[in-house]
Design a protein around this motif. Sequence first.
Motif, PDB file in Angstrom:
ATOM      1  N   GLU A  73      38.090  41.574  38.862  1.00 12.84           N
ATOM      2  CA  GLU A  73      37.162  41.368  37.726  1.00 12.84           C
ATOM      3  C   GLU A  73      37.769  40.465  36.709  1.00 12.84           C
ATOM      4  O   GLU A  73      38.901  40.424  36.449  1.00 12.84           O
ATOM      5  CB  GLU A  73      36.844  42.709  37.079  1.00 12.84           C
TER       6      GLU A  73
ATOM      7  N   ARG B 103      41.060  49.670  32.973  1.00 16.58           N
ATOM      8  CA  ARG B 103      39.865  50.527  32.948  1.00 16.58           C
ATOM      9  C   ARG B 103      40.197  51.991  32.663  1.00 16.58           C
ATOM     10  O   ARG B 103      39.299  52.772  32.354  1.00 16.58           O
ATOM     11  CB  ARG B 103      39.117  50.407  34.272  1.00 16.58           C
TER      12      ARG B 103
ATOM     13  N   TYR C 106      39.407  52.684  40.828  1.00 14.77           N
ATOM     14  CA  TYR C 106      39.178  51.377  40.211  1.00 14.77           C
ATOM     15  C   TYR C 106      39.827  50.257  41.009  1.00 14.77           C
ATOM     16  O   TYR C 106      39.264  49.174  41.141  1.00 14.77           O
ATOM     17  CB  TYR C 106      39.692  51.351  38.775  1.00 14.77           C
TER      18      TYR C 106
END
Length: 174
Positions: free
Chosen positions: A174, A118, A164
Motif C-alpha cells: 500500500e 496499521r 495486515y
Amino acid sequence: MADRFAEVFRRRYAELVRLAGRILGDHAEAEDVVQETLTKLADHEVLSRPDDEIAAWLRRVCINASFNRLRSRQRSADRMRRSAVQDRPLRQSDATGPQLAQVVRAEERAAVRAALARLPDRQRACLLLRHSGYRYAEIAATLDVAEGSVGVLLARGERAFRTYYEQGTSDGVE
C-alpha cells in the motif's frame, strides 16, 4: 547533571540508534531521531531518576519520535506519488539479476512497514521492542503497562501484523 547526562548518553546511544533504525530502516535518520531524543533528556527532570526509569523514558520518546518521522516520510511519499505525472513502467530487461533481488527486498521491507503502520501504537511498539531483544519488564516500563499485559499485546500484535502483512503482499504494497 552534565556528568549524569554524559553517562546516560554513553550507555544508551547505541541501543537507541538500533531501536530507531529498526523502525525507520535508515541509520542516518535513526541517529537524527536519537539526537532529538537525547536533546529532550538534557533538560528533563527524568535525568534525576534511577537508570531503569531513564532508559524506559528514552525508549518511549525514541519510539514516538521514530513513528512521527515515519509518518512524516509517508506523507511526503504520498505527496510525491500524487504529484507524479506517470510512473515509468518496469521493462523486462530491468527485472534481472541483482536489481530484481534489491527490488524484492525493498518491497518486502515496505510490506513489513505498511503492516506495522496499521497496528495500534502500543502493539506496534511492543512488537518492535520485543523483536529488538528487550525483556518483558523493559517493554512494560517503556510502554507504561503491567508486565503481564506485554504477552497479550504481543499476541494481538503478532496476529494483527500477520493479517495486515498477508493482505498487503496479496494486494501489493500500500
